[in-house]
Design an enzyme around this catalytic site. Sequence first.
Site, PDB file in Angstrom:
ATOM      1  N   ASP A  17     -13.379 -84.569 -24.862  1.00 45.48           N
ATOM      2  CA  ASP A  17     -14.529 -84.836 -24.138  1.00 45.48           C
ATOM      3  C   ASP A  17     -15.847 -84.880 -24.977  1.00 45.48           C
ATOM      4  O   ASP A  17     -15.743 -84.100 -25.968  1.00 45.48           O
ATOM      5  CB  ASP A  17     -14.838 -83.803 -23.087  1.00 45.48           C
ATOM      6  CG  ASP A  17     -15.685 -84.166 -21.886  1.00 45.48           C
ATOM      7  OD1 ASP A  17     -15.670 -85.598 -21.859  1.00 45.48           O
ATOM      8  OD2 ASP A  17     -16.113 -83.560 -21.188  1.00 45.48           O
ATOM      9  N   ASN A  65     -11.093 -91.235 -14.372  1.00 46.63           N
ATOM     10  CA  ASN A  65     -11.988 -92.257 -15.070  1.00 46.63           C
ATOM     11  C   ASN A  65     -11.953 -93.641 -14.898  1.00 46.63           C
ATOM     12  O   ASN A  65     -12.882 -94.299 -15.238  1.00 46.63           O
ATOM     13  CB  ASN A  65     -11.485 -91.994 -16.629  1.00 46.63           C
ATOM     14  CG  ASN A  65     -11.744 -90.650 -17.481  1.00 46.63           C
ATOM     15  OD1 ASN A  65     -11.002 -90.239 -18.208  1.00 46.63           O
ATOM     16  ND2 ASN A  65     -12.709 -90.205 -16.922  1.00 46.63           N
TER      17      ASN A  65
HETATM   18  C1  IPE Z   1     -12.032 -85.604 -18.762  1.00 45.47           C
HETATM   19  O1  IPE Z   1     -13.076 -85.711 -19.265  1.00 45.47           O
HETATM   20  C2  IPE Z   1     -10.885 -86.410 -18.884  1.00 45.47           C
HETATM   21  C3  IPE Z   1     -10.829 -86.836 -20.567  1.00 45.47           C
HETATM   22  C4  IPE Z   1     -11.350 -86.311 -21.436  1.00 45.47           C
HETATM   23  C5  IPE Z   1      -9.789 -88.099 -20.777  1.00 45.47           C
HETATM   24  P1  IPE Z   1     -14.344 -86.337 -18.177  1.00 45.47           P
HETATM   25  O2  IPE Z   1     -15.578 -86.569 -18.711  1.00 45.47           O
HETATM   26  O3  IPE Z   1     -13.521 -87.298 -17.198  1.00 45.47           O
HETATM   27  O4  IPE Z   1     -14.094 -84.804 -17.056  1.00 45.47           O
HETATM   28  P2  IPE Z   1     -15.694 -84.542 -16.195  1.00 45.47           P
HETATM   29  O5  IPE Z   1     -15.600 -85.860 -15.279  1.00 45.47           O
HETATM   30  O6  IPE Z   1     -16.631 -84.145 -17.070  1.00 45.47           O
HETATM   31  O7  IPE Z   1     -14.892 -83.440 -15.401  1.00 45.47           O
HETATM   32  C1  IPE Z   2     -14.267 -88.480 -22.968  1.00 46.70           C
HETATM   33  O1  IPE Z   2     -15.524 -88.598 -23.417  1.00 46.70           O
HETATM   34  C2  IPE Z   2     -13.518 -89.711 -23.058  1.00 46.70           C
HETATM   35  C3  IPE Z   2     -13.098 -90.196 -21.847  1.00 46.70           C
HETATM   36  C4  IPE Z   2     -13.161 -89.666 -20.635  1.00 46.70           C
HETATM   37  C5  IPE Z   2     -12.383 -91.463 -21.743  1.00 46.70           C
HETATM   38  P1  IPE Z   2     -16.776 -88.992 -22.229  1.00 46.70           P
HETATM   39  O2  IPE Z   2     -16.747 -90.316 -22.102  1.00 46.70           O
HETATM   40  O3  IPE Z   2     -16.256 -88.196 -20.789  1.00 46.70           O
HETATM   41  O4  IPE Z   2     -18.074 -88.358 -22.897  1.00 46.70           O
HETATM   42  P2  IPE Z   2     -19.139 -87.766 -21.932  1.00 46.70           P
HETATM   43  O5  IPE Z   2     -18.445 -86.626 -21.040  1.00 46.70           O
HETATM   44  O6  IPE Z   2     -19.833 -88.652 -21.217  1.00 46.70           O
HETATM   45  O7  IPE Z   2     -20.013 -87.027 -23.101  1.00 46.70           O
HETATM   46 MG    MG Z   3     -16.991 -86.460 -20.231  1.00 53.21          MG
END
Ligand code: IPE
Ligand code: IPE
Ligand code: MG
Length: 236
Positions: A17, A65
């Site tokens: 993340d 997602n």
């Molecule tokens: C968790 O990250 C899922 C992945 C890293 C694949 P998210 O960015 O989707 O999680 P939330 O929405 O902050 O809980």
């Molecule tokens: C994790 O990074 C990747 C996926 C969930 C696919 P994010 O895209 O959630 O990154 P932030 O949380 O917005 O920084």
């Molecule tokens: Mg995220």
Amino acid sequence: MSETTDRLPVHIGFIMDGNGRWAQKRGLPRKFGHREGASAFRKIARYCKKIGIKYVTFYAFSTENWSRPKDEIDELMKLFGEYIDEVGEYAEENTRLIFLGDKSAFGKEMADKMSELERDSRDFDEMTLMLAMNYGGRDDIVHATRQIAAMVENKEIRHTDVDEALISGLLYTGGIPDADLIIRPSGEKRLSNFLIWQSAYAEFYFTDVLWPDFTPKELDKALEDFASRKRRFGGV
Ligand code: IPE
Ligand code: IPE
Ligand code: MG
């Protein structure tokens, strides 16, 4: 951490993340963060193998997602296509590949490639690399429960045969030991539906470092912390 530590986790789960924030901090579109995140994935996967981690799971895309804007989803799907082509390299390095989640969401061509990689690498045993894509812990449990319901319906088992071992074995991680250590960068302190059953007794490590900045050195810190934890599993 030295490579000879005897307190290494057997199974590490990474919640990758912070890609979006990494890019935003630099005034770049989020997709650049996802690219950089893929590069961190590559380095960390190799490092895990080098230091002798037996099972490693990377959370790449959750069932939730799909609610992101279409252009971000498109970009991620493009990246996953590259991931899939690239992780094939691991198959030549005695690494078993397993995809956690419902593959059919990625379309037939990609789903077939994923199954093929799983099949071709199934006897490799130096490390097992799991990619959680279109994965949700609740979906994992629903998917297992449906199989159990069908077994009862077909009179293959009775409802009293349902136990923890049966459920564990039918999860996407069937046959893989539970997670010992879950690592989440980016400052968020939650599981976000990752390995909810398999992390019942996992240790958790959170850091503010964003995933694209997560280096082997950061992993060493997490492993040192893990080595100092006292795990009791309900005992004394
Ligand atoms: C968790 O990250 C899922 C992945 C890293 C694949 P998210 O960015 O989707 O999680 P939330 O929405 O902050 O809980
Ligand atoms: C994790 O990074 C990747 C996926 C969930 C696919 P994010 O895209 O959630 O990154 P932030 O949380 O917005 O920084
Ligand atoms: Mg995220």
